[in-house]
Design a protein around this motif. Structure first.
Motif, mmCIF file in Angstrom:
data_model
loop_
_atom_site.group_PDB
_atom_site.id
_atom_site.type_symbol
_atom_site.label_atom_id
_atom_site.label_comp_id
_atom_site.label_asym_id
_atom_site.label_seq_id
_atom_site.Cartn_x
_atom_site.Cartn_y
_atom_site.Cartn_z
ATOM 1 N N THR A 34 0.859 -1.221 -0.199
ATOM 2 C CA THR A 34 0.033 0.029 0.087
ATOM 3 C C THR A 34 0.801 1.384 -0.093
ATOM 4 O O THR A 34 0.290 2.382 -0.434
ATOM 5 N N GLY A 35 2.039 1.045 0.415
ATOM 6 C CA GLY A 35 3.167 2.274 0.553
ATOM 7 C C GLY A 35 3.171 2.861 -0.947
ATOM 8 O O GLY A 35 3.204 4.115 -1.336
ATOM 9 N N TYR A 38 0.610 5.082 -2.058
ATOM 10 C CA TYR A 38 0.972 6.608 -1.461
ATOM 11 C C TYR A 38 1.813 7.414 -2.134
ATOM 12 O O TYR A 38 1.839 8.418 -2.411
ATOM 13 N N ARG A 39 2.711 6.570 -2.577
ATOM 14 C CA ARG A 39 3.984 6.908 -3.287
ATOM 15 C C ARG A 39 3.437 7.444 -4.563
ATOM 16 O O ARG A 39 4.017 8.496 -5.170
ATOM 17 N N VAL A 92 6.266 11.884 0.839
ATOM 18 C CA VAL A 92 4.949 10.781 0.845
ATOM 19 C C VAL A 92 4.341 10.921 2.201
ATOM 20 O O VAL A 92 3.015 10.730 2.175
ATOM 21 N N SER A 93 5.228 11.027 3.297
ATOM 22 C CA SER A 93 4.034 11.262 4.677
ATOM 23 C C SER A 93 3.157 12.383 4.644
ATOM 24 O O SER A 93 2.168 12.016 5.322
ATOM 25 N N ALA A 96 0.264 11.491 2.672
ATOM 26 C CA ALA A 96 -0.388 10.499 3.135
ATOM 27 C C ALA A 96 -1.335 10.833 4.282
ATOM 28 O O ALA A 96 -2.115 10.130 4.750
ATOM 29 N N ARG A 102 -6.152 9.302 1.674
ATOM 30 C CA ARG A 102 -6.635 8.247 2.468
ATOM 31 C C ARG A 102 -7.848 7.505 2.002
ATOM 32 O O ARG A 102 -8.041 6.122 1.748
ATOM 33 N N GLY A 122 1.606 -1.931 5.273
ATOM 34 C CA GLY A 122 1.376 -0.581 5.131
ATOM 35 C C GLY A 122 1.749 -0.234 6.782
ATOM 36 O O GLY A 122 2.617 -0.614 7.499
ATOM 37 N N ARG A 123 0.633 0.738 7.116
ATOM 38 C CA ARG A 123 0.858 1.278 8.357
ATOM 39 C C ARG A 123 -0.489 1.379 9.215
ATOM 40 O O ARG A 123 -0.631 1.238 10.147
ATOM 41 N N ASP A 124 -1.570 0.939 8.252
ATOM 42 C CA ASP A 124 -2.822 1.260 8.884
ATOM 43 C C ASP A 124 -3.860 -0.135 8.604
ATOM 44 O O ASP A 124 -5.151 -0.070 8.501
ATOM 45 N N ILE A 125 -3.125 -1.207 8.055
ATOM 46 C CA ILE A 125 -3.703 -2.401 7.541
ATOM 47 C C ILE A 125 -4.595 -2.998 8.385
ATOM 48 O O ILE A 125 -5.880 -3.270 8.348
ATOM 49 N N ARG A 173 9.805 10.256 9.280
ATOM 50 C CA ARG A 173 8.544 9.574 8.529
ATOM 51 C C ARG A 173 7.733 8.945 9.678
ATOM 52 O O ARG A 173 6.602 9.237 9.704
ATOM 53 N N ASP A 177 3.859 9.750 10.457
ATOM 54 C CA ASP A 177 2.913 8.383 10.252
ATOM 55 C C ASP A 177 2.273 8.394 11.824
ATOM 56 O O ASP A 177 1.061 7.803 11.929
ATOM 57 N N ARG A 180 -0.203 11.814 12.959
ATOM 58 C CA ARG A 180 -1.346 12.220 12.027
ATOM 59 C C ARG A 180 -2.564 12.034 12.819
ATOM 60 O O ARG A 180 -2.832 10.828 13.476
HETATM 61 O O1 C5P Z 1 6.084 1.661 2.981
HETATM 62 P P1 C5P Z 1 6.566 2.802 2.583
HETATM 63 O O2 C5P Z 1 7.862 3.193 3.220
HETATM 64 O O3 C5P Z 1 6.865 2.662 0.935
HETATM 65 O O4 C5P Z 1 5.370 3.854 2.845
HETATM 66 C C1 C5P Z 1 5.686 5.092 2.190
HETATM 67 C C2 C5P Z 1 4.544 6.041 3.162
HETATM 68 O O5 C5P Z 1 3.378 5.894 2.695
HETATM 69 C C3 C5P Z 1 4.916 5.916 4.772
HETATM 70 O O6 C5P Z 1 6.001 6.613 5.324
HETATM 71 C C4 C5P Z 1 3.363 6.359 5.207
HETATM 72 O O7 C5P Z 1 3.343 7.780 5.214
HETATM 73 C C5 C5P Z 1 2.539 6.201 3.944
HETATM 74 N N1 C5P Z 1 1.748 5.233 4.247
HETATM 75 C C6 C5P Z 1 0.547 5.338 4.889
HETATM 76 N N2 C5P Z 1 -0.375 4.080 5.027
HETATM 77 C C7 C5P Z 1 -0.073 2.875 4.558
HETATM 78 C C8 C5P Z 1 1.192 2.911 3.762
HETATM 79 C C9 C5P Z 1 2.100 3.769 3.610
HETATM 80 O O8 C5P Z 1 0.135 6.330 5.210
HETATM 81 N N3 C5P Z 1 -1.121 1.996 4.652
#
Ligand code: C5P
Length: 217
Positions: A34-35, A38-39, A92-93, A96, A102, A122-125, A173, A177, A180
């Motif tokens: 999922t990152g 967002y990228r 990216v953060s 995101a 989102r 990801g971060r919120d899966i 980051r 993250d 937020r």
């Molecule tokens: O996983 P990766 O480092 O590529 O993710 C890039 C950025 O995307 C994270 O630092 C975060 O800000 C955001 N992200 C997010 N929620 C996710 C996946 C990534 O907010 N589920």
């Protein structure tokens, strides 16, 4: 075989993608990063910085292909490599943390998980995207080790990097993250924490496979 979803969350550069990819391959599941989504939106934003986020996400043509790993297309162009560049990582953060961004991406991600058989990182899966995932992993590692891994990864990709800058970027980051307003990075109550500091990729993968096998049994 019983179909189920695996959610893998954790801070930046904890090794989530590497492990998630291997776990998915071994279990015959589909890996979703999922990152990368967002990228890709961050790239679209950098290409059109004056366009507000609401308009940007309405107009964006984002295609995610998950066969033998994940490829991501922005307006028909394969941007899977481009989104790993430093300008994307730096921004990216912030992107995101936007509510409209989102909402758009969580909608796409939830649709992908309905049929099950997904390993999503990801971060919120585990907390937000698939709160009913059968297996939730929260993967952490020391900042030093994460910066070392990112340095190696960047060197392999031919991206210029320096250790001190990588440490700072990872900490920055993580802070954005975790603090937020919308779905911040936190460990889900029912997630299993794995501290991968000092562990090999193989060891981490095997630990998750063992946990997954308990679900299959
Ligand atoms: O996983 P990766 O480092 O590529 O993710 C890039 C950025 O995307 C994270 O630092 C975060 O800000 C955001 N992200 C997010 N929620 C996710 C996946 C990534 O907010 N589920």
């Amino acid at each position: 075989m019983k179909k189920f979803n695996i959610a893998i969350d954790g801070p930046a550069a904890a090794g989530k993608s590497t492990i998630a990819k291997l776990v998915a391959a071994e279990l015959g599941m589909i890996y979703v990063d999922t990152g990368a989504m967002y990228r890709a939106i961050t790239l679209a934003h950098l290409l059109q910085p004056k366009v507000d986020f609401e308009t940007l996400v309405q107009k964006i043509d984002l295609k995610i292909v998950n066969e033998n790993g994940q490829k991501i297309f922005l307006n028909g162009e394969d941007v899977s490599e481009r989104i790993r560049d430093n300008d994307i990582t730096l921004n990216v953060s912030h992107v995101a943390s936007q509510k409209v961004v989102r909402e758009k991406l969580v909608g796409i991600q939830q649709e992908m998980t309905i049929a099950k058989g997904i390993v999503m990182d990801g971060r919120d899966i585990g907390t937000y995207v698939i709160p009913d995932a059968e297996l939730k992993i929260y993967m952490i590692a020391s900042v030093t080790e994460r910066a070392e891994r990112r340095l190696l990864d960047n060197q392999q990709r031919g991206i210029e990097a320096n250790f001190g800058d990588l440490m700072k970027d990872i900490e920055r980051r993580d802070y954005i993250d975790m603090t937020r307003e919308i779905s911040p990075l936190v460990k889900a109550q029912d997630a299993i924490e794995i501290d991968t500091t000092g562990m090999t990729i193989e060891e981490v993968k095997n630990e998750i496979i063992q946990l997954a096998n308990k679900i299959i049994a």
